[in-house]
Design a protein around this motif. Sequence first.
Motif, PDB file in Angstrom:
ATOM      1  N   TYR A 303       0.627  -1.211  -0.067  1.00 23.53           N
ATOM      2  CA  TYR A 303      -0.135  -0.040  -0.077  1.00 23.53           C
ATOM      3  C   TYR A 303       0.846   1.268   0.047  1.00 23.53           C
ATOM      4  O   TYR A 303       1.780   1.372   0.727  1.00 23.53           O
ATOM      5  N   VAL A 304       0.430   2.379  -0.803  1.00 21.25           N
ATOM      6  CA  VAL A 304       1.191   3.421  -0.786  1.00 21.25           C
ATOM      7  C   VAL A 304       0.816   4.552   0.211  1.00 21.25           C
ATOM      8  O   VAL A 304      -0.515   4.906   0.152  1.00 21.25           O
ATOM      9  N   VAL A 305       1.506   4.950   1.003  1.00 19.17           N
ATOM     10  CA  VAL A 305       1.051   5.830   2.168  1.00 19.17           C
ATOM     11  C   VAL A 305       2.074   7.203   1.829  1.00 19.17           C
ATOM     12  O   VAL A 305       3.225   7.219   1.376  1.00 19.17           O
ATOM     13  N   GLU A 320      13.079  15.040   6.170  1.00 17.07           N
ATOM     14  CA  GLU A 320      13.185  15.213   7.814  1.00 17.07           C
ATOM     15  C   GLU A 320      12.618  13.605   8.236  1.00 17.07           C
ATOM     16  O   GLU A 320      11.734  13.044   7.454  1.00 17.07           O
ATOM     17  N   ALA A 321      13.120  13.132   9.319  1.00 18.44           N
ATOM     18  CA  ALA A 321      12.567  12.205   9.913  1.00 18.44           C
ATOM     19  C   ALA A 321      11.075  12.107   9.996  1.00 18.44           C
ATOM     20  O   ALA A 321      10.352  13.143  10.385  1.00 18.44           O
ATOM     21  N   PHE A 322      10.191  10.819   9.614  1.00 19.19           N
ATOM     22  CA  PHE A 322       8.859  10.693   9.997  1.00 19.19           C
ATOM     23  C   PHE A 322       8.608  10.743  11.447  1.00 19.19           C
ATOM     24  O   PHE A 322       9.472   9.971  12.234  1.00 19.19           O
ATOM     25  N   PRO A 323       7.331  11.279  11.792  1.00 17.06           N
ATOM     26  CA  PRO A 323       7.206  11.214  13.331  1.00 17.06           C
ATOM     27  C   PRO A 323       6.921   9.789  13.802  1.00 17.06           C
ATOM     28  O   PRO A 323       6.240   8.967  13.179  1.00 17.06           O
ATOM     29  N   ALA A 324       7.009   9.441  15.008  1.00 23.53           N
ATOM     30  CA  ALA A 324       6.874   8.227  15.508  1.00 23.53           C
ATOM     31  C   ALA A 324       5.092   8.012  15.304  1.00 23.53           C
ATOM     32  O   ALA A 324       4.454   8.801  15.559  1.00 23.53           O
ATOM     33  N   GLY A 325       4.954   6.945  15.014  1.00 22.61           N
ATOM     34  CA  GLY A 325       3.692   6.598  14.795  1.00 22.61           C
ATOM     35  C   GLY A 325       2.995   6.690  13.637  1.00 22.61           C
ATOM     36  O   GLY A 325       1.739   6.461  13.230  1.00 22.61           O
ATOM     37  N   ALA A 326       3.779   7.482  12.537  1.00 23.02           N
ATOM     38  CA  ALA A 326       3.237   7.424  11.099  1.00 23.02           C
ATOM     39  C   ALA A 326       3.039   6.061  10.556  1.00 23.02           C
ATOM     40  O   ALA A 326       3.907   5.140  10.985  1.00 23.02           O
ATOM     41  N   PRO A 327       1.833   5.936   9.882  1.00 23.83           N
ATOM     42  CA  PRO A 327       1.418   4.386   9.425  1.00 23.83           C
ATOM     43  C   PRO A 327       2.515   3.968   8.163  1.00 23.83           C
ATOM     44  O   PRO A 327       1.895   3.696   7.319  1.00 23.83           O
ATOM     45  N   ILE A 328       3.698   3.909   8.640  1.00 22.45           N
ATOM     46  CA  ILE A 328       4.677   3.389   7.511  1.00 22.45           C
ATOM     47  C   ILE A 328       4.928   1.902   7.555  1.00 22.45           C
ATOM     48  O   ILE A 328       5.319   1.246   6.323  1.00 22.45           O
ATOM     49  N   PRO A 329       4.950   1.129   8.936  1.00 21.20           N
ATOM     50  CA  PRO A 329       5.657  -0.030   8.519  1.00 21.20           C
ATOM     51  C   PRO A 329       4.863  -1.038   7.911  1.00 21.20           C
ATOM     52  O   PRO A 329       3.780  -1.219   7.867  1.00 21.20           O
ATOM     53  N   GLY A 330       5.672  -1.599   6.952  1.00 16.37           N
ATOM     54  CA  GLY A 330       5.029  -2.688   5.939  1.00 16.37           C
ATOM     55  C   GLY A 330       4.653  -2.072   4.787  1.00 16.37           C
ATOM     56  O   GLY A 330       4.185  -2.695   4.002  1.00 16.37           O
TER      57      GLY A 330
END
Length: 472
Positions: A303-305, A320-330
């Motif tokens: 999936y593309v987020v 810049e680094a993505f904030p913790a909790g961004a829906p990125i894993p996987g």
Amino acid sequence: MTSRLAPIALALFAVAAPAVAQPARIAVVNVDGPGVGFNDPTPADPVGGNPGTTRGQQALNVFQHAANRWAANLQSKQLIIIVATFTPLTCSPTGAVLGAAGPNWYFANVDPANGGQSMEADTWYPVALAEKLTRVDITADPSIDPADAFEIFTLFNSQLGIGTCLTGNGWYFGLDNNQPANRIDLLAVVMHEFGHGLGVTVGPTNTSTSGARPLGFPSVWEGRMLDLTSGKRWIDMTNAERFASARNTNNLVWAGQQVTNVIPSTLEFQLWLTGISPAIAPVQPGPSSFGPPIARGVGLKGYVVSPADGGGTSPQDGCEAFPAGAPIPGNIVLVNRGTCTFNVKVKNAQDAGAIGVLIANNVAGPLFPGGTDLTITIPSLGITQALGTQLRSYATPPLVQASLDSSSRQGTTAGFARLFAPNPFQSGSSVSHFDVTLTPSVLMEPNITSDLTTKVKNPFDLTLALLRDIGW
Ligand SMILES: [Zn+2]
């Protein structure tokens, strides 16, 4: 009757007898003035196998190395003299013309001697190739000014890394193609420019304004250039058809048999990016030069987020680094080109748990993200600005898949290698190069990439095959 075209006007300081007359058949003649270019006395430490102790000496060593590499791959009984100079060329803080080169003369209808071969009748040849085929030292003819009795002219940018010319950059003088990230590999650029001088050029046929030919003669390239829309070779076209074909992106191809034969051993499988849900017709993305390639089989599917990054110039640039909790894993992360280097964007996404990255261009046209970062372990692809906008427009993340297609090769159409034919036309680059979509990159593309070597034949490159197609 021999026909010839005057050499392209050059502001040469002087043309002396060859300063370096060596046993090799390619001689480099330094025409730089005192204190500049090849005569730059600035002390330099030996680098990358180049033992020179001044900048000028190191530059000359690079040119000799390139000449020797080309000489080892070509046969000719005639000495090829290459005139070389460093001079200011077009430059800005972010882009530069690195070099320019071409045959000093074109000839048609030269009678062979000493067991040489005939040239194709009424056809322009670069002089070094005309001499190889006919076995005639054409530039020794008394009608030619001795100051113009050379085969190839080359110019290289003397300002690189100075002032506002490609700020923070500069030439790398090593002989090992192992330049650091902020240096341009002079050896690769010299190999490229010598390639033009030997015959990687459409020649005197006008492609910028008319498609016309001097004396009505085609260049030796034209019998090998095919337009897949009209089905015609350039040699059979009208001026207007050639003019249009020079802008027929992806459909102007090299149809010489030698190049076509070595495509399967040189270019990678075609890469497609397809929208699965919602359905998006397959497009050809640009693979990055860093990180792993798309694997065979399933490839990259997810999936593309496009969550906001930590801020900065744009929350969509991934700089810049993505904030913790961004829906990125996987998931696959979509970011925009700009502000920072491509590998910084991919690294930020990787650190947040992404399985891949799509980088949307910020101008029209394809994007092939370049750079080097050995710590990157996920694949990334360049996509068009329009596709980036489309993928961001969906209410829920779209599912996409990038996969390899073994039935065709990257940078080809209908099995032929594409020539560079952007629309609008790019003066100095269009037609006389392979297209930027060839993967891996080849020597004779219009823009330098960091992965070039001095190898000019397959499985590394198509250049020697192209020269063979025209008679080398
Ligand atoms: Zn070029």
